[in-house]
Design a protein around this motif. Sequence first.
Motif, PDB file in Angstrom:
ATOM      1  N   ALA A 133     -18.332  -1.445  -2.659  1.00 48.16           N
ATOM      2  CA  ALA A 133     -19.121  -0.401  -3.307  1.00 48.16           C
ATOM      3  C   ALA A 133     -19.126   0.881  -2.498  1.00 48.16           C
ATOM      4  O   ALA A 133     -19.200   1.983  -3.047  1.00 48.16           O
ATOM      5  CB  ALA A 133     -20.551  -0.895  -3.507  1.00 48.16           C
ATOM      6  N   CYS A 134     -19.026   0.741  -1.168  1.00 46.86           N
ATOM      7  CA  CYS A 134     -19.071   1.920  -0.294  1.00 46.86           C
ATOM      8  C   CYS A 134     -17.716   2.625  -0.191  1.00 46.86           C
ATOM      9  O   CYS A 134     -17.654   3.834   0.007  1.00 46.86           O
ATOM     10  CB  CYS A 134     -19.534   1.518   1.105  1.00 46.86           C
ATOM     11  N   GLY A 135     -16.657   1.846  -0.261  1.00 42.38           N
ATOM     12  CA  GLY A 135     -15.335   2.421  -0.043  1.00 42.38           C
ATOM     13  C   GLY A 135     -14.681   2.898  -1.324  1.00 42.38           C
ATOM     14  O   GLY A 135     -14.999   2.432  -2.416  1.00 42.38           O
ATOM     15  N   ARG A 136     -13.771   3.830  -1.188  1.00 39.26           N
ATOM     16  CA  ARG A 136     -12.998   4.329  -2.329  1.00 39.26           C
ATOM     17  C   ARG A 136     -11.802   3.411  -2.553  1.00 39.26           C
ATOM     18  O   ARG A 136     -11.121   3.007  -1.606  1.00 39.26           O
ATOM     19  CB  ARG A 136     -12.535   5.757  -2.025  1.00 39.26           C
ATOM     20  N   LEU A 137     -11.536   3.061  -3.817  1.00 37.44           N
ATOM     21  CA  LEU A 137     -10.428   2.173  -4.127  1.00 37.44           C
ATOM     22  C   LEU A 137      -9.116   2.809  -3.670  1.00 37.44           C
ATOM     23  O   LEU A 137      -8.819   3.961  -3.988  1.00 37.44           O
ATOM     24  CB  LEU A 137     -10.372   1.913  -5.633  1.00 37.44           C
ATOM     25  N   LEU A 138      -8.336   2.029  -2.927  1.00 40.87           N
ATOM     26  CA  LEU A 138      -7.043   2.518  -2.459  1.00 40.87           C
ATOM     27  C   LEU A 138      -5.995   2.293  -3.542  1.00 40.87           C
ATOM     28  O   LEU A 138      -5.812   1.168  -4.008  1.00 40.87           O
ATOM     29  CB  LEU A 138      -6.632   1.783  -1.184  1.00 40.87           C
ATOM     30  N   LEU A 139      -5.335   3.330  -3.935  1.00 41.12           N
ATOM     31  CA  LEU A 139      -4.292   3.251  -4.946  1.00 41.12           C
ATOM     32  C   LEU A 139      -2.948   3.534  -4.285  1.00 41.12           C
ATOM     33  O   LEU A 139      -2.687   4.654  -3.853  1.00 41.12           O
ATOM     34  CB  LEU A 139      -4.562   4.250  -6.076  1.00 41.12           C
ATOM     35  N   TRP A 140      -2.125   2.514  -4.191  1.00 39.78           N
ATOM     36  CA  TRP A 140      -0.828   2.663  -3.529  1.00 39.78           C
ATOM     37  C   TRP A 140       0.131   3.468  -4.407  1.00 39.78           C
ATOM     38  O   TRP A 140       0.236   3.226  -5.621  1.00 39.78           O
ATOM     39  CB  TRP A 140      -0.220   1.291  -3.303  1.00 39.78           C
ATOM     40  N   PRO A 141       0.859   4.406  -3.844  1.00 39.29           N
ATOM     41  CA  PRO A 141       2.000   4.967  -4.574  1.00 39.29           C
ATOM     42  C   PRO A 141       2.995   3.846  -4.870  1.00 39.29           C
ATOM     43  O   PRO A 141       2.951   2.778  -4.238  1.00 39.29           O
ATOM     44  CB  PRO A 141       2.597   5.984  -3.581  1.00 39.29           C
ATOM     45  N   ARG A 142       3.886   4.072  -5.818  1.00 33.27           N
ATOM     46  CA  ARG A 142       4.831   2.994  -6.128  1.00 33.27           C
ATOM     47  C   ARG A 142       6.194   3.537  -6.534  1.00 33.27           C
ATOM     48  O   ARG A 142       6.320   4.639  -7.082  1.00 33.27           O
ATOM     49  CB  ARG A 142       4.284   2.098  -7.233  1.00 33.27           C
ATOM     50  N   VAL A 143       7.189   2.726  -6.218  1.00 33.49           N
ATOM     51  CA  VAL A 143       8.559   2.930  -6.671  1.00 33.49           C
ATOM     52  C   VAL A 143       8.862   1.798  -7.647  1.00 33.49           C
ATOM     53  O   VAL A 143       8.617   0.628  -7.338  1.00 33.49           O
ATOM     54  CB  VAL A 143       9.558   2.898  -5.503  1.00 33.49           C
ATOM     55  N   VAL A 144       9.368   2.139  -8.827  1.00 36.74           N
ATOM     56  CA  VAL A 144       9.686   1.132  -9.839  1.00 36.74           C
ATOM     57  C   VAL A 144      11.199   0.991  -9.938  1.00 36.74           C
ATOM     58  O   VAL A 144      11.913   1.979 -10.130  1.00 36.74           O
ATOM     59  CB  VAL A 144       9.094   1.509 -11.210  1.00 36.74           C
ATOM     60  N   LEU A 145      11.671  -0.241  -9.799  1.00 34.89           N
ATOM     61  CA  LEU A 145      13.094  -0.547  -9.933  1.00 34.89           C
ATOM     62  C   LEU A 145      13.306  -1.189 -11.300  1.00 34.89           C
ATOM     63  O   LEU A 145      12.828  -2.294 -11.558  1.00 34.89           O
ATOM     64  CB  LEU A 145      13.543  -1.510  -8.825  1.00 34.89           C
ATOM     65  N   PHE A 146      13.998  -0.492 -12.193  1.00 39.16           N
ATOM     66  CA  PHE A 146      14.200  -0.949 -13.573  1.00 39.16           C
ATOM     67  C   PHE A 146      15.684  -1.198 -13.787  1.00 39.16           C
ATOM     68  O   PHE A 146      16.504  -0.298 -13.582  1.00 39.16           O
ATOM     69  CB  PHE A 146      13.669   0.101 -14.543  1.00 39.16           C
ATOM     70  N   GLY A 147      16.030  -2.419 -14.164  1.00 40.97           N
ATOM     71  CA  GLY A 147      17.443  -2.709 -14.334  1.00 40.97           C
ATOM     72  C   GLY A 147      17.693  -4.115 -14.829  1.00 40.97           C
ATOM     73  O   GLY A 147      16.797  -4.788 -15.348  1.00 40.97           O
ATOM     74  N   ASP A 148      18.922  -4.565 -14.632  1.00 43.21           N
ATOM     75  CA  ASP A 148      19.341  -5.882 -15.097  1.00 43.21           C
ATOM     76  C   ASP A 148      19.264  -6.893 -13.950  1.00 43.21           C
ATOM     77  O   ASP A 148      18.412  -6.768 -13.070  1.00 43.21           O
ATOM     78  CB  ASP A 148      20.747  -5.790 -15.714  1.00 43.21           C
ATOM     79  N   SER A 149      20.154  -7.879 -13.925  1.00 41.94           N
ATOM     80  CA  SER A 149      20.078  -8.924 -12.901  1.00 41.94           C
ATOM     81  C   SER A 149      20.280  -8.379 -11.492  1.00 41.94           C
ATOM     82  O   SER A 149      19.735  -8.933 -10.532  1.00 41.94           O
ATOM     83  CB  SER A 149      21.122 -10.008 -13.183  1.00 41.94           C
TER      84      SER A 149
END
Length: 243
Positions: free
Chosen positions: A8-24
Amino acid sequence: MAVAEAGACGRLLLWPRVVLFGDSITEFSFQEGGWGAALASRLVRKCDVVNRGFSGYNTRWAKVVLPRLMGASAAAERTVAVTIFFGANDSALKDVNPQQHVPLEEYAANLTSMVHYLKSIDISEDRIILITPPPLQESAWEKECLAKGDKLNRRNATTGEYAQACVRVARDCGTEVLDLWTLMQKDQDFSHYLSDGLHLSTKGSSFLVGQLWSHLEKRLSALPSLLPYWRDVDPQDPEASLL
């Protein structure tokens, strides 16, 4: 302080992200020695690396599922890079593997459509990296096909046509592009980059990470480590350091 109170006291940490979109080649990238795992290791505590790889998929199917994977949301705002890595299945020979084959012009249109969709949810073109399919080592891949009772269902020259189309789409859309098909073939014997003639070996994954990092570094290298180093936490008042 109880965990609930700390939350309740702390601010939610939101991680930056890299998305890898592809096939096998993307789906398998978190296996031991894989390029996705290596990228995640470089970015640990700075950025999440999210694997959205789907074995066997082509761009015809990928453009359908993309809006289900990434919508306009806070997650899209936190997305610092997206790789789009298709073509190994699209370039399958129509007469041998019609289920996965996508005609060249449609492949290019599908890539363009996916880039436009990402831009529509405020992921700008400078955060999008297209990756061409790697070259095909035909003799090795033919062994894989024959072992399954099939004929050779891809050709390296055909894969190269799809790689060139991917490069053109990137140019036209203003995104970055990693031309893996061309770069790997600068080595006369590129077979060591591939585990079975099609998918990446550990050496191929390492090569891809090195090339990809040159595109990502300027955007990601300045990301700070999230939460303080353990020696910098005040043991008498950890909340002062961590919240």
